[in-house]
Design a protein around this motif. Structure first.
Motif: not given
Lengths: 278, 168
Positions: A111, A114, A273, B2-4, B166-168
């Motif tokens: 992600s 958003t 993403y 952010a990134a995950g 899951l979105a950031a």
């Protein structure tokens, strides 16, 4: 007790916390979830948070309740974990070690950002400073337009390019007939009828999944594909589309706009993403 | 930004040949869900359908596009499920692949929209896209996939895999 091991909160001297009781560690993608039970023996200072620490590597994760996630682990490496309570005085003694886990391979899908539209609506949604470290991008979302009478489409533009450098095609189903549309030398990448309209109930939103392929390469024009649709109790559209941007620059920003109306309604949400390559 | 890491495997169920429905009810903490079905039925034929939160009321609708006769489209209004495939797509011979995107499933402000695509080789309605709507603003807490028509059982070995994004 050494003076460095105590602190005053509202005039009260705190001892460091006693250690929690270690629970089960569970492997995750380049991470682990470490469970524990809070100390309840009545001695020591209060616990404000917990720190879980790996062995080897001393990677740490923090949280206020069990479990705590420890990230940054190397896939394929075995780890055990200990947990300690933390308060303003410092970190207490660590618990005994957990069971051993082997960290799993991380996912290739991450992600990035958003955007959710607020009560005032929005004419444009923009993703900027897109890192070049992925191979492909995907945008997922739900959308509602501003038009009161009929559904609306969504358009994409890359790197703020508003020139006639795009082309796109789609096949669509209206619920009664199937059709196809093609547009050359367009000023945007179109995805028709992908947003619900104000009619049919304010809670109805269309949905979209957009793939932007090999977006960071500097040798090829860029290609996008999408699956979009909106259903208003059967009065809707579903579309497959593809398009090209005749530019070899890496894509660093994406603008999303309404095709016909003034923009996006509240609760419209787009998430960006990145998908890694090997 | 952010990134995950996300697109997390949540659960996989493999049919044993004795059930005609599969329910997932533990998938909190994500933005979207992706549910992948690959399989067939053990007798007769049927369609693949989806319900949320055990709602059997006529609160669903869908619009589809498929490759029948060089392309056709249809819709169903006020239905009691989101039917993911049309015209007895599930059979005893060929596996059907269905990828369902259940978008923003836990928000309490919007009705819930599903984007799905189906493939079955080599004959029949070989390619299909679908958008479905559940007219409820409730968060989705359970998902039931089932076969319609005569409700044939899913063939042993058919798989249902659920992922969370899951979105950031």
């Amino acid at each position: 007790m050494a003076s460095s091991r105590v602190s005053k909160v509202k005039g009260k001297v705190l001892d460091i916390p006693n250690p929690p009781t270690i629970g089960t560690a569970t492997a995750g993608a380049e991470s682990a979830s470490v469970a524990f039970t809070a100390y309840s023996g009545g001695k020591g200072g209060p616990t404000f948070s917990y720190t879980a620490k790996s062995n080897p590597g001393s990677f740490t994760g923090t949280g206020t309740t069990s479990p705590v996630t420890v990230s940054g682990l190397t896939a394929g490496t075995s780890y055990t974990f200990t947990v300690a309570g933390v308060n303003p005085t410092g970190t207490g003694e660590y618990s005994s070690a957990s069971n051993s886990i082997t960290a799993l391979v991380g996912t290739a899908y991450e992600s990035i950002a958003t955007v959710t539209v607020g009560s005032g609506g929005s004419s444009t949604i923009t993703f900027t400073s897109i890192p070049s470290t992925y191979t492909h991008l995907q945008i997922r979302g739900i959308a509602r337009g501003s038009r009161s009478d009929q559904a609306d489409g969504i358009v994409a533009q890359y790197n703020s390019d508003t020139g006639a450098n795009y082309s796109w095609h789609e096949i669509q189903g209206s619920g009664s007939v199937a059709g196809a549309v093609g547009v050359a030398n367009a000023t945007y990448m179109g995805m028709q009828d992908s947003m619900a309209a104000q009619t049919g109930g304010a809670s109805i939103f269309g949905a979209l999944v957009i793939d932007i392929l090999d977006y960071a390469n500097t040798n090829k024009y860029k290609t996008q594909r999408s699956l979009t649709g909106n259903d208003r109790n059967g009065a809707g559209y579903v579309n497959f589309s593809s398009g090209g941007w005749r530019n070899t620059n890496a894509i660093t920003s994406i603008d999303l706009k309404a095709l016909y109306g003034t923009g996006f309604a509240q609760y419209t949400t787009f998430a960006l993403y990145g998908i890694k390559g090997a | 930004m952010a990134a995950g890491s996300t697109y997390t495997p949540i659960a996989t169920t493999t049919a044993n040949g004795s059930v005609n429905s599969i329910t997932f009810n533990s998938f909190s903490g994500y933005t979207d869900l992706v549910l992948i079905f690959l399989g067939k039925v053990s007798s007769g034929s049927g369609d693949l359908a989806l319900r949320f939160n055990s709602d059997t009321g006529t609160n669903y609708s869908n619009t589809w596009l498929n490759s029948q006769s060089n392309g056709s489209s249809g819709r169903a209004s006020s239905a009691s499920s989101i039917t993911l495939t049309e015209s007895s797509y599930l059979d005893t011979v060929r596996d059907t692949l269905n990828i369902m995107n259940i978008m923003n499933y836990s928000n309490s402000n919007t009705y819930k929209t599903v984007l799905a695509r189906s493939n079955k080789a080599p004959t029949g309605y070989a390619v299909e896209a679908k958008v479905g709507l559940w007219r409820s603003t409730s968060a989705i807490t359970s998902i039931t996939l089932f076969s319609t028509g005569s409700n044939p059982n899913f063939e042993s070995g058919s798989t249902f895999t659920l992922y969370g994004i899951l979105a950031a």
